[in-house]
Each structure stands twice: as C-alpha cells, then as structure tokens.
Design an enzyme around this catalytic site. Structure first.
Site, PDB file in Angstrom:
ATOM      1  N   SER A   1      -1.080   1.258  -0.841  1.00 23.78           N
ATOM      2  CA  SER A   1      -1.104   0.277   0.242  1.00 23.78           C
ATOM      3  C   SER A   1      -1.818  -0.973  -0.235  1.00 23.78           C
ATOM      4  CB  SER A   1      -1.822   0.851   1.457  1.00 23.78           C
ATOM      5  OG  SER A   1      -3.198   1.075   1.168  1.00 23.78           O
ATOM      6  N   ASP A   2      -1.542  -2.097   0.413  1.00 19.01           N
ATOM      7  CA  ASP A   2      -2.356  -3.280   0.182  1.00 19.01           C
ATOM      8  C   ASP A   2      -3.655  -3.097   0.966  1.00 19.01           C
ATOM      9  OD1 ASP A   2      -3.231  -5.734  -0.692  1.00 19.01           O
ATOM     10  OD2 ASP A   2      -1.439  -6.811  -0.083  1.00 19.01           O
ATOM     11  N   TYR A   3      -4.547  -4.012   0.805  1.00 16.91           N
ATOM     12  CA  TYR A   3      -5.912  -3.896   1.319  1.00 16.91           C
ATOM     13  C   TYR A   3      -5.934  -3.564   2.813  1.00 16.91           C
ATOM     14  CZ  TYR A   3     -10.896  -5.156   0.880  1.00 16.91           C
ATOM     15  OH  TYR A   3     -12.266  -5.153   0.814  1.00 16.91           O
TER      16      TYR A   3
END
Length: 789
Positions: free
Chosen positions: A319-321
């Site tokens: 996932s992104d942040y």
C-alpha cells in the site's frame, strides 16, 4: 457492512495481436511469468536462482510461523534508527527505536523504509537475523526517486531527453549508491501518465504520452534491478507506482477521485505498469485514489484480476502511505478491521505504516473473514522477493561502510548527472539565434530568484542529496566564462513575493548588460506530492520582475525552473529565447551553462504540452478530434470544439524542442500503400540541417486511425529516433511500423487493430509535420476481432 463484496467478472481479453505488448515490439522486457527467473539470476546462468534454492526454506518458515509472525512479515514501518529529514510524510507515530527494536525481535516487522546508512543497517539487521525466533531478514526500502547523494534531474526532466538508455543509466547509478548504503528497494519508478498539469506529481513521472511512459518505465526498472539478477550487490528492487489512475485525479487535485472509462484505464493508464512488470519489476505500490468508485487499495480488479491473472505478476503489492487505512475516510470501509480485510483480499500484500495488518490479520483469520491461505500467499510473495534479493544468502548485503564510502557520490556519477542535466533541457524559442551566448566579451545580467539559488536545484522528493555539492546557476556560468567579472547577479524578487528594491536593482543590472538571463519559475515546494496548483503560471512577483526587465529593451533569455508545463504570458512568453530547465539536480548550474554557451546543443523535447492558458487543463496532445474539430489556423471559429479566448492547441506541443541547427523535414516516404495484419511497413523521412551548427534532432512517428469502432485520438506517438546532423548534412530516418503498434481497446475491452485508413506523420512534434496515408488490410480469411461496426 457486509463481510463480502461482489466482484465483476474479468472480461475476455482475446483479440488480434493481443499477446504482443508494446515492450515486446520495441525489443525490451520479457514475459511476466519469468519475472523471478529474470531478476533472481543472470539470464545467462544455468545455476538455480536464489528463489529456487530457498523454496523449501520459505515453505518451512511459513509452516512454522504463528499468525502474528505472518502478519509481521506484511508490516512495513518507517525506519526510526537511521536519520531521515522530517516533513517528507505525515507524522508516522512510529519513531521510537526501542519500541521498533522490540517489534523486530518479536517478528512483528517485515520491512523498514526511509532509513539509509550501511553501519546502522547492519545493526538493525542483526536484531532480525540473530535475535528473532525465525531469523528472517528485514527488507530495507527508501524513497529515492532521482538519486541518493548524487541527485539527477527529476523524472519529468529526464523524460524530456527522450532517451530510455539515459534513464536506465541514472537509475543504475542511483541503485549503486543505494545498494551500498544498506537499502534493498526503492519506491520508483512512478509510471502514472500525467495529463493535467495542475497535479503536483507530474514532476515524478514521464509526462502525458503512453509510449514514452512505457519505454521509460521499463528502462528505469532495468536500471534499478540490473542485468545480473536482484541478488547482485549493485541491484535494488524497483517499485512501480501508483496503481492505478492516480494521475487522473479530477481537477488535478492531489488524492482526488478518478472517474474514467475502462478503455481509458486500460489503454492509457495501465500500459506503463505492464511495461514495468514485463521488465521484471517485482513490487507494485497501490494508489491513494478511488477508480470509478472503488479505492485502488481495495480494488480486486486492478490488483488481482489484471495484475495477477492477466499479467502473471509474481512479486508483492504494498500500500502507499496508510492508503489502506484511508479506505475508512473514502467511505468504503467501516473501520480499520474492515479496511484490512478489503485491502488484503483485493491483493495488497504489505501494509505501509498504518499497522493495520499487524493489528487485525490475526483476528480476521481466526474469525474466518480472511483465509489463512491468502495470508500465506502474501507472506510467500514477500519471502520469495527477499530470497530473490539474496537476503537469505547474505542478510547483511549493503552494510559495509567501506564500500558505501567508495560507491556513494563518485565523480563518475556527478559526470552522469551533468550529462543528464544538459540532455533534459528543452529550448522552446531562440529568435534571432540569440543563443548560444558568447563566453567572452559579453556582459551578462543574471536576474531572478533562481540566479544564485541552491535550495531549489535538487527538486522535490530529494531526501539525502549531498547539499555541499549543489551547483547553482551563477556558479556554472562563472566557471564557463572567460572573464567571470562580466557576470552580475541580482535576484530582483522572491519566488512568490517581492523584494524591497528588487525590481529597481534588476532594471539597473539589465541596463548595464548586453544580455539578460532571467532565472524564474517554480520553487521545488511548488511541485510534488500535495502541491496541486489552480493556475499553472509564473508567480505574479516574478512576472512583474520579467515585465520590468523586458521594458529595458535588452535581449532576454528566460531560464525556467519548473516541475510541470506552465502557461507562459507577457514578457516571459515574448522573450527572445526560452529554455525549460526543470529541476536538474546536483549539476544544475554546469548543465545549463553547457547549453547556454553552446558547448553542447539543446536536444530535449517536451514530455508535456505547454498550454496557452491554465484553463485548458487537462490538456494533452492526443485529444480526439470530436465531431466539430476546430481549425487551428483560424483565429475565430464559432460552433467548434474550442474556447472563446484561445485556440484549442498548445503554445508549445508535446515533442517540441529546438536545436542550434535549422532542421528541415522532407516528405513522408512509405514502402507500400498497404500494411497487412501480418506485415511491416517502412515509414521514412529525410531530415536536413540547414544551419551553421551541429544538431541532434529527435524524429517522431505519429499515427491516426481515421475510422474505428471507437473514436480515436487525433494522433499518437509510436516511435522516435535521434539523429546527429552536421551543418548541411542530410539523413534518412526510417521506422518499421507493425500492426501491433496500431491496437486500441475496443468496446469489449479487447486489444485490437482494425483494417482501414491511417494517417502517419514523421515530425518534430505532435503538431504539424508532413503526413502520408496507408491502409491496414486483413489477409484473406482473417477477420480482425472488433471490426463489426
């Protein structure tokens, strides 16, 4: 909320030539199904790969792990041990080294990111390998977008070089520095096709064209990962991001929703990810945005049906942040538990920073909401990638401080940074051959907020660049001039605000000079993540400075610093010469001086269209004609597809860029009038340099499908070649055009090419150029899929 969510069945993707990707056509990449084999060992090696050698160990580890340890392998945290600047990301809340050490020891962490440094990397890894129950090594990652200590031009600038080999080389140099600094993975390349210049992250990608994005995505993956296998000490794992549609945010607003047809998603925004996968990329980052109502980080169609089932991607998805946590804010998940379930079942394997996977996966498995088999699958993907990186053979790879000192910031890397800087510069205009400037006897007034500035040479997303080796523009000019005393430097204004007496001082400097070099544009804080702009113009304070300086009447060379296309106006637009210099990195001043003084000729081309007005956004060259196409040669034309105030054309189109030569194009030559579906057509043009200086010309091939079962863009880039022409020299530039380059996604989501008439241009940009026509024909008995209008 229901514990299950219906999924639309994946459509058939059969079709004429559907098995041929653009990367296969261009001669790069390979089948995704052999990704581990490609990256885990040299293609010439007969020895088993690291993944093959450790397959039994991986299965044994999975069998021995507790569910908490499995969740730990899927937990990615910020590195609290090794220094990193603040304000790169929102507060992560995980900055306590003692707490994270205890978590590593307990098997609750699989990866750390944004920590750099060999010595401490060894110390951290020792905890995982020697003090945890199973001894599984950590994977260290970092946001290194365009260089570690040696900073190269931002990716958009490098795209302007139209040179995939250059992109491969700079990625390789960054990988050398990273791999020697205790890092195994970078969160690059960004492969989002960017068509709205208001969006701040245009600066991180390769611009608005699909073909250019495909080629640079593959080149950068190969540069980071190398040719000798991921376990080679100089290789690092590339991460293609952000899947998918992130750059199509409505209004160019960061993190905004995207809404598009399946044809646009599959035909424009997904191909660069496929190119990265075909090149051997083993990590994909999911995006923040939702796509047609389904957030990308919980999108089963994107992350499983397309990425895994269609492309046979073998690596892991992260996932992104906190993007999986943000499913709650999207209104797609009820709470953190629900968000975890949705994300992992959609295909996210690793959770970044939020801690949700560690917190909720054990209970989700015990309750039956998430099958253990899905968790094992995600863990297996992570462990196989760690094996491919050689971490099971040498968990301490990259943690030798002596090697780190030898590899980081070498002179060879700085020489490459200078080469990349000058290749990235685009000359938009050069009236009266004002450029190149003379090194001797010419009084130069260098004016503008970026005249002697070092704080904005790196560009956004530079975390660890060596600030002691930044070269400002004034330094580069002085080094090149025979008499540096002939250069005066006056800022004249700030980036977004006036300076007391600044304009008066700039006007005085201009009056005393023979020529003005006006260094203006955006600061690096005006581009990048969360830096969307409503008006993509030169800031007002600088525009006023430009107007005052231009009124003096001296020749003006505008040197633009920018991370996106800008709408130029007034004195900036009317300057005799304009150079687009983007953010060029460590060697900014020297790279610009090389072009300004003619030691090298400009060769860059725009990867994004410069609009006439900000209000034209989103604007890109491969627009459709519509049923009422406007004539660009007419100033006013009612009831056509155009704005009242401006033609529906670019001020400077995609592909535009001048040289110090004077290039003429001959007529387009075709080897035949027809292109069979199983054939090849040679398309050629003769280009001649009528100027007095050598020039490197980038010759571009565009096509247009005149009649199709779905309306098609007015023209599409399909290939390009660079040719070096001496004064008076001519060269015949030829392209082999194949039917597989003419495919599009039809109404049934099939990749097809349909017989019929096509226009073809061989031109210096996406506007204008000589055109010819050919017909695609189907051999007797062969019926192209989709041609049933």
């Amino acid at each position: 909320m229901s514990s299950t969510r219906p999924l639309r069945a994946a459509p058939s993707r059969r079709g004429v030539l559907s098995g041929l990707s653009l990367m296969t056509i261009m001669g790069v990449g390979g089948p995704a199904m052999s990704a581990f084999a490609q990256t885990a060992r040299s293609p010439h090696s007969a020895q088993p790969s690291a993944v093959e050698r450790h397959a039994a160990r991986i299965e044994d580890l999975i069998a021995r792990m507790t569910i908490d340890e499995k969740a730990g392998q899927l937990n990615l945290l910020a590195d609290p041990f090794r220094w990193r600047p603040q304000n790169v990301n929102p507060l992560d809340g995980q900055g306590d080294p003692g707490r994270v050490t205890a978590m590593i020891r307990a098997g609750q962490v699989g990866s750390l990111f944004n920590g750099v440094g060999a010595a401490m990397g060894r110390t951290i890894q020792r905890v995982a390998v020697e003090e945890s129950r199973l001894g599984i090594p950590l994977l260290f990652a970092a946001d290194v977008i365009h260089g570690l200590k040696t900073v190269f031009p931002v990716p958009l600038a490098e795209a302007a070089a139209f040179n995939p080999e250059l992109a491969r080389r700079t990625a390789q140099a960054a990988a050398l520095e990273l791999a020697a600094s205790g890092v195994h993975q970078t969160y690059a390349p960004m492969v989002d096709v960017a068509r709205d210049q208001r969006w701040g992250r245009v600066v991180e990608g390769a611009g608005e064209d699909v073909t250019l994005n495909n080629l640079l995505a593959a080149a950068r993956v190969r540069g980071f990962q190398g040719d000798e296998g991921l376990d080679h000490p100089d290789a690092i794992l590339a991460t293609a991001k952000h899947m998918a549609g992130y750059s199509a945010a409505i209004g160019g607003v960061e993190y905004n929703t995207t809404d598009m047809s399946e044809q646009t998603l599959r035909g424009v925004f997904l191909p660069p990810f496929k190119a990265a996968v075909d090149a051997g990329c083993l990590a994909i980052m999911s995006a923040f945005n939702d796509v047609n109502g389904v957030p990308a980080s919980a999108n089963h169609e994107l992350l499983t049906e397309i990425l895994r089932d269609d492309w046979n991607f073998q690596g892991f998805v992260l996932s992104d942040y906190t993007s999986e946590q943000e499913l709650v804010a999207h209104g797609f998940a009820e709470d953190g538990r629900d968000a975890t379930r949705l994300a992992i079942m959609a295909g996210v394997d690793v959770s970044m920073v939020s801690g949700l996977f560690l917190q909720h996966i054990p209970e989700l498995v015990r309750s039956g909401a998430v099958p253990m088999a899905r968790v094992d699958q995600a863990v297996r993907r992570v462990l196989r990638t760690k094996a491919a990186l050689g971490l099971f053979d040498d968990p301490y790879r990259g943690t030798d401080p002596v090697r780190e000192q030898a590899m980081v910031g070498s002179q060879a890397h700085y020489a490459l940074a200078r080469e990349a800087a000058r290749e990235s510069i685009v000359m938009l205009k050069n009236d009266g051959d004002l450029l190149p400037l003379s090194k001797a006897g010419q009084r130069i007034a260098l004016i503008g907020p970026f005249a002697d500035d070092v704080d904005n040479v790196f560009g956004p997303w530079t975390i660890w660049g060596d600030e002691s080796r930044r070269v400002a523009l004034d330094v580069g000019l002085r080094e090149a001039m025979a008499d540096p005393s002939l250069l005066t430097v006056t800022r004249g204004s700030g980036v977004e605000g006036a300076l007391d007496g600044g304009i008066d001082a700039a006007v005085a400097a201009a009056r005393a000079a023979d020529v003005v070099v006006l260094a203006i544009g955006e600061s690096q804080r005006m581009s990048g993540e969360a830096q969307s702009r409503t008006d993509i113009v030169v800031p007002e304070a600088q525009q006023q400075l430009a107007e005052a300086v231009a009124a003096v009447g001296k020749p003006v060379v505008v040197v633009l610093k920018n991370g996106r296309a800008l709408a130029l106006s007034g004195a900036v637009r009317n300057a005799q010469a304009i150079l687009v210099t983007w953010f060029l990195g460590s060697e900014t001043g020297r790279g610009i001086a090389d072009i300004l003084f003619g030691d090298f000729g400009p060769s860059g081309r725009l990867p994004v269209s410069f609009p006439r007005r900000s209000g034209q956004q989103p604007f890109y060259y491969d627009r459709k004609n519509t049923g009422r196409p406007a004539d660009p040669n007419l100033e006013e034309e009612e009831y056509k597809a155009r704005y009242r105030e401006t033609p529906n054309t670019a001020l400077y189109p995609f592909g535009h860029g001048l040289t110090y030569g004077r290039i003429e194009y001959g007529a387009v030559e075709l080897s035949a009038s027809e292109l069979p579906l199983n054939g090849t057509l040679e398309v050629a043009v003769t280009v001649t340099n009528r100027g007095a200086r050598a020039a490197e010309e980038t010759v571009q091939l565009y096509v247009h499908d005149r009649v199709a079962s779905l309306t098609q863009p007015g023209r599409l880039l399909k290939d390009f070649k660079a040719v070096l022409l001496q004064p008076g020299q001519s060269a015949r530039v030829a392209f082999d055009l194949r039917p597989s380059q003419l495919t599009f996604i039809n109404a049934d989501l099939e990749s097809v090419v349909e017989p019929g008439l096509f226009d073809v241009w061989v031109a210096p940009s996406a506007q204008g150029g000589p055109v010819a026509t050919f017909r695609v024909t189907a051999p007797e008995g062969q019926t192209p899929v989709g041609d049933q209008r």
